[in-house]
Design an enzyme around this catalytic site. Structure first.
Site, PDB file in Angstrom:
ATOM      1  N   LYS A 150       0.849  -1.185   0.000  1.00 56.85           N
ATOM      2  CA  LYS A 150       0.000   0.000   0.000  1.00 56.85           C
ATOM      3  C   LYS A 150       0.888   1.239   0.000  1.00 56.85           C
ATOM      4  CE  LYS A 150      -1.510   2.682   3.118  1.00 56.85           C
ATOM      5  NZ  LYS A 150      -1.538   3.987   2.372  1.00 56.85           N
ATOM      6  N   PRO A 151       0.989   1.943  -1.117  1.00 53.63           N
ATOM      7  CA  PRO A 151       1.746   3.194  -1.116  1.00 53.63           C
ATOM      8  C   PRO A 151       0.971   4.277  -0.379  1.00 53.63           C
ATOM      9  CG  PRO A 151       0.680   2.885  -3.233  1.00 53.63           C
ATOM     10  CD  PRO A 151       0.403   1.640  -2.437  1.00 53.63           C
ATOM     11  N   GLU A 161      -1.212   7.371   0.319  1.00 54.95           N
ATOM     12  CA  GLU A 161      -2.308   7.942  -0.460  1.00 54.95           C
ATOM     13  C   GLU A 161      -1.915   9.272  -1.093  1.00 54.95           C
ATOM     14  OE1 GLU A 161      -2.858   9.134   3.876  1.00 54.95           O
ATOM     15  OE2 GLU A 161      -2.322   7.322   2.748  1.00 54.95           O
ATOM     16  N   SER A 194       5.956   7.034   9.934  1.00 52.79           N
ATOM     17  CA  SER A 194       6.108   7.798  11.165  1.00 52.79           C
ATOM     18  C   SER A 194       6.070   6.890  12.385  1.00 52.79           C
ATOM     19  CB  SER A 194       4.986   8.834  11.274  1.00 52.79           C
ATOM     20  OG  SER A 194       3.736   8.183  11.476  1.00 52.79           O
ATOM     21  N   ALA A 215       4.105   7.307  14.931  1.00 59.38           N
ATOM     22  CA  ALA A 215       2.693   7.064  15.238  1.00 59.38           C
ATOM     23  C   ALA A 215       2.136   5.927  14.392  1.00 59.38           C
ATOM     24  CB  ALA A 215       1.887   8.339  15.017  1.00 59.38           C
ATOM     25  N   GLU A 273      10.531   0.671  10.017  1.00 61.39           N
ATOM     26  CA  GLU A 273      11.571   1.673   9.781  1.00 61.39           C
ATOM     27  C   GLU A 273      10.885   3.015   9.932  1.00 61.39           C
ATOM     28  OE1 GLU A 273      13.509   4.527   8.645  1.00 61.39           O
ATOM     29  OE2 GLU A 273      13.238   3.879   6.576  1.00 61.39           O
ATOM     30  N   CYS A 327      14.093  10.985   6.855  1.00 65.18           N
ATOM     31  CA  CYS A 327      14.195  10.483   8.224  1.00 65.18           C
ATOM     32  C   CYS A 327      15.622  10.483   8.757  1.00 65.18           C
ATOM     33  CB  CYS A 327      13.596   9.081   8.320  1.00 65.18           C
ATOM     34  SG  CYS A 327      14.300   7.882   7.173  1.00 65.18           S
ATOM     35  N   GLU A 335      10.766  15.159  15.669  1.00 64.84           N
ATOM     36  CA  GLU A 335      11.073  15.162  14.242  1.00 64.84           C
ATOM     37  C   GLU A 335      10.185  16.171  13.523  1.00 64.84           C
ATOM     38  OE1 GLU A 335      11.964  11.812  10.863  1.00 64.84           O
ATOM     39  OE2 GLU A 335      10.138  11.564  12.054  1.00 64.84           O
TER      40      GLU A 335
END
Length: 346
Positions: free
Chosen positions: A42-43, A45, A95, A97, A116, A150, A248
């Protein structure tokens, strides 16, 4: 007689981020297919088109059903991949989260998880370092992909004796950056934020930093005019524990703190919840070995930053997740070992 077999895991669910959509997809697809697994990817959106085009280009090279692309939001499609009982493993680049959400969703089926996640890379600069080289390196390492990276060199810890000199050189490099729409010319180095929501997030950090009394050496906010452009920014006189030094930001923002001795430098460099990458700048060989070995980061560069090579593993510690991409280390993550023991006694 014992035999150790390396087997495919099965169906791997993959969720990739928006900042490097075409690069991050093969980072997962290649080792997964090499290990004999199949995958559903799933790339993001926000940037799905390159992954869809890649799947079309290789459609006649792979058996049907081996590489599958599904589109949708993370909280719907990504969550379903993480919780689905027929998905044997979930791998996410994204992320912190999102990583927590995926790990929670995967817990019920006890599937393997490969994460990652984000980073807050410290750049520790000692008095003997080549300051000009460090500043020049940060021009790229801190602002590549508009800081939406990142491993970006986003948090400088510089010895107080050379801080003023280094900041002057860094500001000169940053002010020379060419900002613009990426298709407007090959000289453009910094583009816009990926979305209005992310633009608001980055500028929100800058606004709060100013209210906290943190200095702005250059940049410091949005660029007037159309588009979600944030000026390449250097924040100075950043106190220990400040929000901009711990969280970040994921934008074209570099913070500068100072330290007095080696022990303080190491302590403050590691005193963040993330542990993806870091760099150490010094001409002393013994110090470079000792310091590089001590920080709690998955990759530590010495006298360089954000230099990636496919021959070495990539991944972090602590809040930056677990699992490794690239080379044999990725094959280890996307396969499983089985012990078969034969009793050949007669």
């Amino acid at each position: 007689m014992s035999v150790i077999l390396r087997e495919p895991i099965g169906v791997i669910g993959v969720v990739t981020p928006w900042n490097y959509p075409l690069l991050m997809a093969p980072w997962k697809i290649a080792p997964i297919l090499a290990a004999g697994d199949t995958l559903v990817i799933k790339p993001s959106e926000q940037t799905p088109l390159t992954t869809l085009e890649f799947a079309e280009l290789v459609a006649d090279l792979l058996p049907a059903g081996v590489l599958n692309v599904v589109n949708g939001y993370g909280f719907v499609v990504g969550a379903r991949l993480a919780e689905h009982p027929d998905v044997s493993m979930i791998a996410l680049t994204g992320s912190v989260a999102a990583g927590r959400a995926v790990a929670r969703a995967a817990a019920d089926t006890l599937k393997r998880v490969h994460l990652e996640l984000g980073g807050k890379a410290p750049v520790v600069i000692f008095p003997d370092a080549d300051l000009a080289a460090a500043a020049s390196s940060l021009r790229v390492a801190g602002f590549w992909n508009s800081g939406q990276e990142c491993g970006a060199a986003c948090r400088v810890l510089v010895h107080e004796s050379v801080a003023e000199q280094f900041v002057e050189q860094l500001v000169g490099e940053v002010q020379a950056l060419v900002v613009g729409e990426p298709a407007s010319g090959e000289d453009v180095e910094v583009g816009p934020m990926v979305s209005k929501a992310h633009f608001d997030r980055v500028t929100g950090y800058l606004e709060r930093a100013k209210k906290e009394g943190i200095g702005v050496a250059t940049g410091g906010g949005a660029i007037d005019g159309p588009g979600y452009f944030v000026a390449p920014t250097v924040l100075v006189d950043v106190p220990e524990g400040a929000e901009v030094a711990r969280e970040e930001i994921f934008g074209p923002v570099v913070t500068v703190e100072t330290f007095t001795d080696e022990e303080e430098a190491v302590r403050r460099a590691t005193d963040v919840p993330l542990g993806l990458s870091a760099s150490v700048w010094t001409e002393k060989a013994r110090r470079s070995h000792d310091i590089a070995a001590s920080p709690d980061f998955g990759t530590v560069w010495v006298n360089s930053h954000l230099v990636l090579a496919r021959e070495v593993p990539w991944g972090g510690f602590k809040g930056s997740g677990y699992g490794r991409d690239l080379l044999i280390h990725a094959l280890d993550d996307f396969s499983r070992t089985k012990h078969v023991m034969h009793n050949h006694g007669r």
